[in-house]
Design an enzyme around this catalytic site. Structure first.
Site, PDB file in Angstrom:
ATOM      1  N   ARG A  54       0.838  -1.193   0.000  1.00 37.74           N
ATOM      2  CA  ARG A  54       0.000   0.000   0.000  1.00 37.74           C
ATOM      3  C   ARG A  54       0.876   1.247   0.000  1.00 37.74           C
ATOM      4  O   ARG A  54       0.557   2.252  -0.638  1.00 37.74           O
ATOM      5  CB  ARG A  54      -0.955   0.006   1.207  1.00 37.74           C
ATOM      6  CG  ARG A  54      -1.708   1.326   1.369  1.00 37.74           C
ATOM      7  CD  ARG A  54      -2.841   1.259   2.379  1.00 37.74           C
ATOM      8  NE  ARG A  54      -2.500   0.595   3.613  1.00 37.74           N
ATOM      9  CZ  ARG A  54      -1.781   1.137   4.603  1.00 37.74           C
ATOM     10  NH1 ARG A  54      -1.299   2.368   4.484  1.00 37.74           N
ATOM     11  NH2 ARG A  54      -1.544   0.454   5.707  1.00 37.74           N
ATOM     12  N   TYR A 107     -17.511  17.014 -15.494  1.00 33.74           N
ATOM     13  CA  TYR A 107     -17.842  15.592 -15.447  1.00 33.74           C
ATOM     14  C   TYR A 107     -18.751  15.332 -14.254  1.00 33.74           C
ATOM     15  O   TYR A 107     -18.521  15.843 -13.148  1.00 33.74           O
ATOM     16  CB  TYR A 107     -16.560  14.776 -15.350  1.00 33.74           C
ATOM     17  CG  TYR A 107     -16.782  13.327 -14.973  1.00 33.74           C
ATOM     18  CD1 TYR A 107     -17.629  12.513 -15.721  1.00 33.74           C
ATOM     19  CD2 TYR A 107     -16.148  12.774 -13.864  1.00 33.74           C
ATOM     20  CE1 TYR A 107     -17.849  11.191 -15.368  1.00 33.74           C
ATOM     21  CE2 TYR A 107     -16.346  11.453 -13.512  1.00 33.74           C
ATOM     22  CZ  TYR A 107     -17.206  10.669 -14.264  1.00 33.74           C
ATOM     23  OH  TYR A 107     -17.420   9.372 -13.913  1.00 33.74           O
ATOM     24  N   ASP A 179      -7.890  18.630 -15.217  1.00 37.18           N
ATOM     25  CA  ASP A 179      -8.265  17.266 -15.577  1.00 37.18           C
ATOM     26  C   ASP A 179      -7.926  17.113 -17.056  1.00 37.18           C
ATOM     27  O   ASP A 179      -8.612  17.646 -17.923  1.00 37.18           O
ATOM     28  CB  ASP A 179      -9.761  17.053 -15.323  1.00 37.18           C
ATOM     29  CG  ASP A 179     -10.227  15.645 -15.681  1.00 37.18           C
ATOM     30  OD1 ASP A 179      -9.526  14.957 -16.444  1.00 37.18           O
ATOM     31  OD2 ASP A 179     -11.310  15.234 -15.212  1.00 37.18           O
ATOM     32  N   LYS A 204      -8.903   5.816 -19.110  1.00 37.16           N
ATOM     33  CA  LYS A 204      -9.292   6.271 -20.438  1.00 37.16           C
ATOM     34  C   LYS A 204      -8.138   6.135 -21.434  1.00 37.16           C
ATOM     35  O   LYS A 204      -7.642   5.044 -21.653  1.00 37.16           O
ATOM     36  CB  LYS A 204      -9.829   7.694 -20.344  1.00 37.16           C
ATOM     37  CG  LYS A 204     -10.843   7.916 -19.199  1.00 37.16           C
ATOM     38  CD  LYS A 204     -12.046   6.992 -19.248  1.00 37.16           C
ATOM     39  CE  LYS A 204     -13.197   7.424 -18.335  1.00 37.16           C
ATOM     40  NZ  LYS A 204     -12.905   7.410 -16.898  1.00 37.16           N
TER      41      LYS A 204
END
Length: 384
Positions: A54, A107, A179, A204
Site C-alpha cells: 500500500r 464531469y 483534468d 481512459k
C-alpha cells in the site's frame, strides 16, 4: 531512463521512462510485483525502500515515473481510479470553509464528489463558464483555494485557457488543477502552461484498452506531492501492481493511438456535419468552435471525443444510441473501441436539475481506432 532524459521524444519516454530492464533477470518488461509485503534485513532495513505494497510497490513506482515524464512533472501518484485521484487532490488542497471553482459542464462524477461529499464537509463551490476568463475572475472569492478545470470539458467539449486561468489562480493565492483526461499527455501539457496539478483518469486514453481502472496526480510541487503521497498511503486508494502493469502496457502505444483517434474523429465530424438529422456538432477541431483558436495553441491535435445534438429531442438521441453496431452503448471513453452514450441518462445523470444539467438531445461518442469509414457508415445508419 531518468528524468534527465526529458529531451527524448514522447514515444521514447512512453516506452522507456521508469521501465529499464529488470536488474535481476534482464526482463525487458518490468515485472508485476504481486506482493503485499517485503522482507527486511533487520528492523528498519528495507530493501529498496519497500516495506508494504500500500505504501510502495515497484510496479506502481515504474508507472508513476513514466507518468511524471510524459506530463513534464517531477512527481506522479497512481490511484485505484480517477475519482480516487480526484478525491485525494481535493482533500489535500481544501479545508472546511474553502471555495472551489468548477466548470459549469464538469464531469458528473467530479460534480457529485464536490457537491454531495465535500459540500457536507463545508467546502463551497461555484460552477462557472471556464472559457470566459472574465467570468472566472469575477467568480473568485477571498476563500477560493482551487480552480478545477477540464479542457476539453466533458461532455460539451469547451476549451479553457490554461495559461490565462493559471495567472488568475496564482494572483488569488489559489491552485490550478487540470483534468487532462480527454486530451491525454500526448495532446496537451498543462504543467508547461502554468497548471499546478494534472489529474488523469488513466482508465481512459492512457490505459487505452478498456481493461483497467486507474487515476493519477502529477505535479512538480514537492509539498503538494508529499500531501498526495500521504493520502495515497493513508487512505489507501492505490493502483494495484497488475493495474499498474496494464496501464504501463497501454502507455507504450499512446502516441500512435491518439493520432488514429484524432484521424477517425475528423472523419466522423465531417459526416455528422453533412447529416440532416444532426443539429449541431461539438468538436474543438472545427474552425467555428468558439475554442478552436485556443485549442490550436495548447493542443497538439483535437482528440477522439465528439458530442452532437440531434433534431427530435431526447428520444431521437436515445434512438441513435440504440441503433449503432460498431459504437458500443457504454459509459467511459478512450479505449481502442468506439463507444456511444447519452450523457443526460448515463455519465451525467447526477447533474440533472442542477446548473450543470446537460442537454437531453446530446449524444457523446468516443471514437476508437477501427477503420474510419466503417465508423462513419455505422453512425450514418444509426441516424437514419
Amino acid at each position: 531512463m531518468t528524468d534527465s532524459s526529458a529531451h527524448y521524444g514522447f514515444a521514447t519516454r512512453a516506452i522507456h521512462a521508469g521501465q529499464d530492464p529488470d536488474p535481476t533477470t534482464g526482463s525487458v518488461i518490468p515485472p508485476i510485483h504481486a506482493t503485499s509485503t517485503y522482507a527486511q534485513d533487520g528492523v528498519g532495513g528495507m530493501r529498496g525502500g519497500y516495506e508494504y505494497s500500500r505504501t510502495g510497490n515497484p510496479t506502481r513506482a515504474a508507472l508513476q515515473e513514466c507518468l511524471a515524464s510524459l506530463e513534464g512533472g517531477r512527481h506522479a501518484r497512481a490511484f485505484a481510479s480517477g475519482m480516487g485521484a480526484t478525491d485525494a487532490a481535493l482533500r489535500a488542497m481544501l479545508r472546511p470553509g474553502d471555495h472551489i471553482l468548477i466548470p459549469n459542464d464538469a464531469y458528473g462524477g467530479t460534480f457529485r464528489l464536490i457537491d454531495k461529499v465535500l459540500g457536507h464537509w463545508g467546502v463551497e463551490h461555484t460552477p462557472v463558464e471556464l472559457s470566459d476568463v472574465d467570468a472566472v475572475r469575477a467568480a473568485v472569492r477571498p476563500n477560493t483555494k482551487v480552480i478545477w478545470i477540464e479542457t476539453p470539458t466533458n461532455p460539451l467539449l469547451n476549451i479553457a485557457d490554461i495559461a490565462g486561468l493559471s495567472q488568475i489562480a496564482h494572483s488569488a493565492g489559489a491552485l490550478l488543477v487540470v483534468d487532462n483526461t480527454f486530451a491525454s499527455p500526448y495532446l496537451q501539457s498543462p504543467l508547461g502552461l502554468g497548471a499546478d496539478v494534472v489529474m488523469h483518469s488513466t482508465t481512459k486514453y492512457i490505459g487505452g484498452h478498456s481493461d483497467v481502472v486507474g487515476g493519477a496526480l502529477i505535479t512538480s510541487d514537492d509539498e503538494l506531492d508529499a500531501q498526495f503521497g500521504f493520502l495515497q498511503n493513508g487512505a489507501g486508494a492505490v493502483a494495484s501492481p497488475f493495474d499498474s502493469w496494464l496501464t504501463l502496457r497501454g502507455i507504450k502505444t499512446l502516441e500512435l493511438r491518439m493520432e488514429k483517434h484524432s484521424d477517425n474523429a475528423e472523419l466522423v465530424v465531417q459526416a455528422l456535419l453533412k447529416h440532416p438529422k444532426v443539429k449541431s456538432v461539438l468538436y474543438p477541431g472545427l474552425p467555428e468552435h468558439p475554442g478552436h483558436e485556443l485549442a490550436s495553441k495548447q493542443m497538439r491535435r483535437f482528440g477522439g471525443m465528439i458530442s452532437f445534438t440531434v433534431h427530435g429531442g431526447e428520444q431521437a438521441a436515445l434512438d441513435v444510441c440504440a441503433r449503432t453496431k460498431l459504437f458500443t452503448l457504454a459509459e467511459s471513453l478512450g479505449g481502442v473501441e468506439s463507444l456511444i452514450e447519452h450523457p443526460g441518462k448515463m455519465t451525467h445523470a447526477s447533474t440533472e436539475g442542477s446548473l450543470l444539467e446537460v442537454p437531453s438531445d446530446l449524444v457523446r461518442v468516443s471514437v476508437g481506432i477501427e477503420a474510419g469509414d466503417d465508423l462513419v457508415a455505422d453512425l450514418v445508419t444509426a441516424l437514419g
